[in-house]
Write an enzyme that holds these catalytic residues in place. Sequence first.
Site, PDB file in Angstrom:
ATOM      1  N   TYR A  38     -14.692   5.951   8.306  1.00 25.28           N
ATOM      2  CA  TYR A  38     -13.561   6.226   8.026  1.00 25.28           C
ATOM      3  C   TYR A  38     -14.170   6.150   6.067  1.00 25.28           C
ATOM      4  O   TYR A  38     -14.318   4.756   5.393  1.00 25.28           O
ATOM      5  CB  TYR A  38     -12.467   5.873   7.725  1.00 25.28           C
ATOM      6  CG  TYR A  38     -11.184   5.881   6.889  1.00 25.28           C
ATOM      7  CD1 TYR A  38     -10.457   7.119   7.764  1.00 25.28           C
ATOM      8  CD2 TYR A  38     -11.506   5.437   6.079  1.00 25.28           C
ATOM      9  CE1 TYR A  38      -8.976   7.542   6.893  1.00 25.28           C
ATOM     10  CE2 TYR A  38     -10.032   6.178   5.216  1.00 25.28           C
ATOM     11  CZ  TYR A  38      -9.409   7.066   5.244  1.00 25.28           C
ATOM     12  OH  TYR A  38      -7.685   6.534   4.419  1.00 25.28           O
TER      13      TYR A  38
ATOM     14  N   HIS B 257       0.976  -1.098   0.201  1.00 25.49           N
ATOM     15  CA  HIS B 257      -0.227   0.520  -0.379  1.00 25.49           C
ATOM     16  C   HIS B 257       1.535   1.485  -0.109  1.00 25.49           C
ATOM     17  O   HIS B 257      -0.024   2.384  -0.715  1.00 25.49           O
ATOM     18  CB  HIS B 257      -0.417   0.089   0.945  1.00 25.49           C
ATOM     19  CG  HIS B 257      -1.792   1.222   0.942  1.00 25.49           C
ATOM     20  ND1 HIS B 257      -2.104   2.067   0.115  1.00 25.49           N
ATOM     21  CD2 HIS B 257      -3.550   0.644   1.849  1.00 25.49           C
ATOM     22  CE1 HIS B 257      -3.024   2.128  -0.348  1.00 25.49           C
ATOM     23  NE2 HIS B 257      -4.442   1.068   0.971  1.00 25.49           N
TER      24      HIS B 257
ATOM     25  N   THR C 100      -5.321  10.749  -0.622  1.00 22.27           N
ATOM     26  CA  THR C 100      -6.540  10.761  -0.207  1.00 22.27           C
ATOM     27  C   THR C 100      -6.981  12.253   0.782  1.00 22.27           C
ATOM     28  O   THR C 100      -5.544  11.664   1.733  1.00 22.27           O
ATOM     29  CB  THR C 100      -6.916   9.206   0.265  1.00 22.27           C
ATOM     30  OG1 THR C 100      -5.678   8.713   1.355  1.00 22.27           O
ATOM     31  CG2 THR C 100      -6.533   7.865  -0.683  1.00 22.27           C
TER      32      THR C 100
END
Length: 737
Positions: free
Chosen positions: A555, A439, A568
């Site tokens: 979230y 990630h 993001t």
Amino acid sequence: MAEAHQAVAFQFTVTPEGVDVRLSREALKHICLSGINSWKKRLIRIKNGILRGVYPGSPTSWLVVVMATMGSSYCNVDISMGMVCCIRNYIPEGCRPHLSLQSRTLISVGIFSTGVWVTGIFLFRQTLKMLLTYHGWMFELHGRTSRLTKIWAYLESVRPLLDDEEYYRMEVLAKEFQEKTAPRLQKYLVLKSWWATNYVSDWWEEYIYLRGRSPIMVNSNYYVMDFILTNHTSIQAARLGNVVHAMIMYRRKLDREEIKPVMALGIVPMCSYQMERMFNTTRIPGKDTDVLQHLIDSRHVAVYHKGRFYKVWLYQGSQLLKPRDLEMQFQRILDDSCAPLPGEEKLAALTAGGRVQWAEARQAYFSTGKNKASLEVIEKAAFFVTLDEEDQGYDPENEASLSLYGKALLHGNCYNRWFDKSFTLIAFKNGKLGLNSEHAWADAPIVGHLWEFVLATDAFHLDYTDSGHCQGKPNHSLAPPQRLQWEIPEECQKIIESSYQVAKALADDVELYCFQFLPFGKGLIKRCRSSPDAFVQIALQLAHFRDKGKFCLTYEASMTRMFRDGRTETVRSCTAEAMAFVRAMMDPAYMKADLQDLFRKAAEKHQNMYRLAMTGAGIDRHLFCLYIVSKYLGLSSPFLAQVLSEPWRLSTSQTAQFQIRMFDPDKYPNHLAAGGGFGPVADDGYGVSYMIAGENTIFFHISSKFSSSETNAQRFGNHIRRALVDIAALFETPVES
């Protein structure tokens, strides 16, 4: 093996007459072709660099300006207003005897035209920058969000979740922070914004991802699924041959900068920076922090099968191997019956366990000799490939099959994925595929863009023979894959086993429930006059309340790629408006018209918050950066400490789809991927990934932990089903659940 095959390129023997050197012409030919290919890549990069440097200008536009200036001078019209003559007069005296008046005039025209051209480029760029900075097109009303407004927005987001006493305490902390600490911290952020391309992204990558010391398997890595309703071949090696070839085709387009940027709502281009590290990238473990190692190029992939590691070349000379050749190479690995070396089988468990333990083992046992050489093959590969021994996929008659497929992609058996690679391509025995992606280097939409290209290329451009093999004939003269060699001592084997046990405990604790919601999709939601994302998010709030009897901090990830190097921002989906709607749904006294009105208010609120997040007016990344600055300065902020310690017990994300349209989904409805998923963020919470897959279906991937008595992924999934149907029924669009 490969070393022996390539050694014949250069041979020599010592004779009484001296040294007899023999060269292989064929090998030298491939070496020359490889060098030519490398120079071609360099020249393409130089050309793209020049074109990018003068964008939106071009050599053609420069020539037009020069010819227009020249033409006007021949017509006795001085559009330079005397500047050409002025430039001509400044030509050095020493050059004038060698240049005629006409030559000096031509040089002056060229200099003047180039100046006009560069000035035009600068003005156009500034205008374009101003236009792209404007985000008012996403709002009816939009303006800058001040620091005070962001703090107030934070308080607004937590107000419904706190009682009066807790909220008063938070309000006092926020006011104290806003008046005393925030101004000083903000000055440093403003200073950073002057010289950094993005004041958030580098810190986000370092502190959220690379400095994490817990396992990245489940906690950070995520997975992506294959087409689930269609199967072009059941031959494992053939499917890999096509897909690996398609991936390198994508990489070639990426290197040549031929991939068009994704457009936000079809209007504004989004930053493509994250794509740069898609290939040839590995996360290298460190004791305090990891680093991302990215290479300009890599000509091989690393492959794992039955506990053995291999190196497979992607090129022969300068030519990319054809799918049929790649199929042959993968089949050679599948047919290899040799046993793993001691410690080799579970070696990749080091990448699944704690980062400190892996860093120490890497330094102690993989920094010299065979182990170093073999590890470098893996870390310098374009990407990692796993040949699994079991079948996976989705059987519509067996809903559990999708969850098992997801579990296999998320963590496998904890040692058959190299979790540090930018992504691992996983091939199951029946030809189904999937990805497990690290990630830190990029977010899921970037991997999704690659995956859309690869699946479409595989299905519609490369295709297979009637027998399921790749098209063409294999080149049997290719050197077989190179088996990697290891010398792993017993002490290291014990560390590997320890990492495996840590990873296995983590994997065994993950409950994953994946399902296809069939009653409706985007089509019906739009008839309810709602944003599809808002509809699902409000349904998640209703489902969570029915599941736990309470609300929680929620979230939702939103892209900020309309900004350079953007990643993001957080959308705090549990709003006061959403809570009001959920409470009303739980109260039978409310009329349908009232519920519709409350839903629309909640949907409008959510959509506005999503737009704010996309346009840089979110609150969480700003507060995160203020917190980092406070740590650098040694300042203590109870407000920031509270904000950054709050658990996200419901973490959600929508999977992007159809970023590139290489085929018509209406014409090929079975060519449908199911999105992907991730592990739960909180030990007592849920992770929910969903993909609104066209007009008639939605896929959900729900994760939780078996060790938590408060969560049950399948139970929550059933609540989501019911919530979606109940909300749709409010708008007189009854559906079957």
